[in-house]
Design a protein around this motif. Structure first.
Motif, PDB file in Angstrom:
ATOM      1  N   VAL A  11       0.834  -1.207   0.000  1.00  0.00           N
ATOM      2  CA  VAL A  11       0.000   0.000   0.000  1.00  0.00           C
ATOM      3  C   VAL A  11       0.870   1.260   0.000  1.00  0.00           C
ATOM      4  N   THR A  12       1.958   1.221   0.761  1.00  0.00           N
ATOM      5  CA  THR A  12       2.875   2.364   0.791  1.00  0.00           C
ATOM      6  C   THR A  12       3.497   2.598  -0.584  1.00  0.00           C
ATOM      7  N   ALA A  13       3.870   1.511  -1.249  1.00  0.00           N
ATOM      8  CA  ALA A  13       4.501   1.617  -2.562  1.00  0.00           C
ATOM      9  C   ALA A  13       3.505   2.016  -3.646  1.00  0.00           C
ATOM     10  N   ASP A  14       2.245   1.618  -3.479  1.00  0.00           N
ATOM     11  CA  ASP A  14       1.204   1.894  -4.478  1.00  0.00           C
ATOM     12  C   ASP A  14      -0.067   2.302  -3.746  1.00  0.00           C
ATOM     13  N   PRO A  15      -0.288   3.606  -3.545  1.00  0.00           N
ATOM     14  CA  PRO A  15      -1.457   4.063  -2.787  1.00  0.00           C
ATOM     15  C   PRO A  15      -2.801   3.626  -3.385  1.00  0.00           C
ATOM     16  N   GLY A  16      -2.812   3.199  -4.639  1.00  0.00           N
ATOM     17  CA  GLY A  16      -4.053   2.732  -5.247  1.00  0.00           C
ATOM     18  C   GLY A  16      -4.315   1.252  -5.056  1.00  0.00           C
ATOM     19  N   HIS A  17      -3.404   0.563  -4.373  1.00  0.00           N
ATOM     20  CA  HIS A  17      -3.510  -0.899  -4.255  1.00  0.00           C
ATOM     21  C   HIS A  17      -4.794  -1.314  -3.535  1.00  0.00           C
ATOM     22  N   SER A  18      -5.132  -0.659  -2.440  1.00  0.00           N
ATOM     23  CA  SER A  18      -6.322  -1.041  -1.676  1.00  0.00           C
ATOM     24  C   SER A  18      -7.586  -0.844  -2.503  1.00  0.00           C
ATOM     25  N   SER A  19      -7.658   0.291  -3.211  1.00  0.00           N
ATOM     26  CA  SER A  19      -8.841   0.563  -4.041  1.00  0.00           C
ATOM     27  C   SER A  19      -8.985  -0.476  -5.139  1.00  0.00           C
ATOM     28  N   TRP A  20      -7.853  -0.867  -5.737  1.00  0.00           N
ATOM     29  CA  TRP A  20      -7.902  -1.920  -6.758  1.00  0.00           C
ATOM     30  C   TRP A  20      -8.448  -3.211  -6.172  1.00  0.00           C
ATOM     31  N   TYR A  21      -7.974  -3.566  -4.986  1.00  0.00           N
ATOM     32  CA  TYR A  21      -8.396  -4.821  -4.353  1.00  0.00           C
ATOM     33  C   TYR A  21      -9.884  -4.784  -4.021  1.00  0.00           C
ATOM     34  N   ILE A  22     -10.338  -3.682  -3.487  1.00  0.00           N
ATOM     35  CA  ILE A  22     -11.766  -3.534  -3.156  1.00  0.00           C
ATOM     36  C   ILE A  22     -12.619  -3.675  -4.405  1.00  0.00           C
ATOM     37  N   GLU A  23     -12.242  -2.982  -5.463  1.00  0.00           N
ATOM     38  CA  GLU A  23     -13.032  -3.013  -6.699  1.00  0.00           C
ATOM     39  C   GLU A  23     -12.990  -4.389  -7.340  1.00  0.00           C
ATOM     40  N   ARG A  24     -11.877  -5.087  -7.198  1.00  0.00           N
ATOM     41  CA  ARG A  24     -11.773  -6.445  -7.752  1.00  0.00           C
ATOM     42  C   ARG A  24     -12.897  -7.327  -7.217  1.00  0.00           C
ATOM     43  N   PHE A  25     -13.108  -7.308  -5.908  1.00  0.00           N
ATOM     44  CA  PHE A  25     -14.131  -8.180  -5.331  1.00  0.00           C
ATOM     45  C   PHE A  25     -15.534  -7.625  -5.544  1.00  0.00           C
ATOM     46  N   ARG A  26     -15.686  -6.315  -5.608  1.00  0.00           N
ATOM     47  CA  ARG A  26     -16.998  -5.762  -5.959  1.00  0.00           C
ATOM     48  C   ARG A  26     -17.394  -6.188  -7.370  1.00  0.00           C
ATOM     49  N   SER A  27     -16.430  -6.175  -8.288  1.00  0.00           N
ATOM     50  CA  SER A  27     -16.706  -6.596  -9.671  1.00  0.00           C
ATOM     51  C   SER A  27     -17.067  -8.072  -9.730  1.00  0.00           C
TER      52      SER A  27
END
Length: 201
Positions: A11-27
């Motif tokens: 998450v520190t290296a890629d601040p968008g990582h959490s949002s990607w993970y959340i959207e992955r499971f929502r999709s």
């Protein structure tokens, strides 16, 4: 100071990582994918209205299914973004930000031991390597005697199954059942995934 988890390093290296993970499971949920396999296994193991800890709960996929089945669920995850998504998408269970290596729910007023702990989604491999044994000891401390933890993760992710079994033994967690999938296929020496059902000794 506890070593930062591999997840939070991502998450520190890629601040968008959490949002990607959340959207992955929502999709996946919108597509109708089966996201309840882990919850079905745990639900079959516990009595009705059991107290279940979802350790490394992420955005609430497993814990929410168990809550819908009538269980009393507490979910803990180190990532505040994932906890926020769990609260938004799956109201009902108690979702909490916390590091599993420092897990001390009685200090937060949750004093009743759990009937089961589920730790799915490769959570064990996202922990800081130096904390894995301590996390299993914390799991044991939160389980009622004879209750079980169900932990699943893949091979080839930096945590050998043999090391996991050693850590579990040191934490007084004894194997009740070893599987290679969440749909009950037996574990063998060449399995590339492990689902360990461990009993609190």
């Amino acid at each position: 100071m506890v070593e930062q988890s591999i997840w939070m390093q991502k998450v520190t290296a890629d601040p968008g990582h959490s949002s990607w993970y959340i959207e992955r499971f929502r999709s996946m949920a919108r597509a109708g994918d089966d996201l309840a396999g882990e919850a079905r296994l745990v639900d079959a193991m516990v009595p009705r209205h059991a107290r279940i800890l979802d350790a490394g709960c992420g955005p609430g996929r497993v814990g929410s299914q168990l809550a819908e089945a009538g269980h009393d669920v507490v979910g803990v995850d180190v990532d505040p973004a994932l906890i926020e998504a769990a609260e938004q998408d799956h109201p009902g269970p108690l979702w909490m930000v916390g590091d599993l290596a420092e897990l001390d729910l009685p200090a937060q007023g949750i004093t009743t031991p759990f009937d089961a702990i589920v730790c799915a989604g490769n959570v064990m491999t996202f922990l800081a390597p130096s904390t894995r044994g301590e996390v299993l000891k914390r799991f044991r401390a939160h389980l009622a005697p004879g209750s079980r933890a169900v932990i699943g993760f893949a091979a080839g992710r930096g945590y050998e199954f043999s090391a996991f079994f050693e850590h579990a033994a040191a934490a007084a967690l004894e194997p009740d059942l070893l599987l290679s999938t969440w749909d009950l296929r037996p574990y063998t020496d060449d399995s590339n995934f492990l689902v360990a059902v461990l009993r609190a000794a």
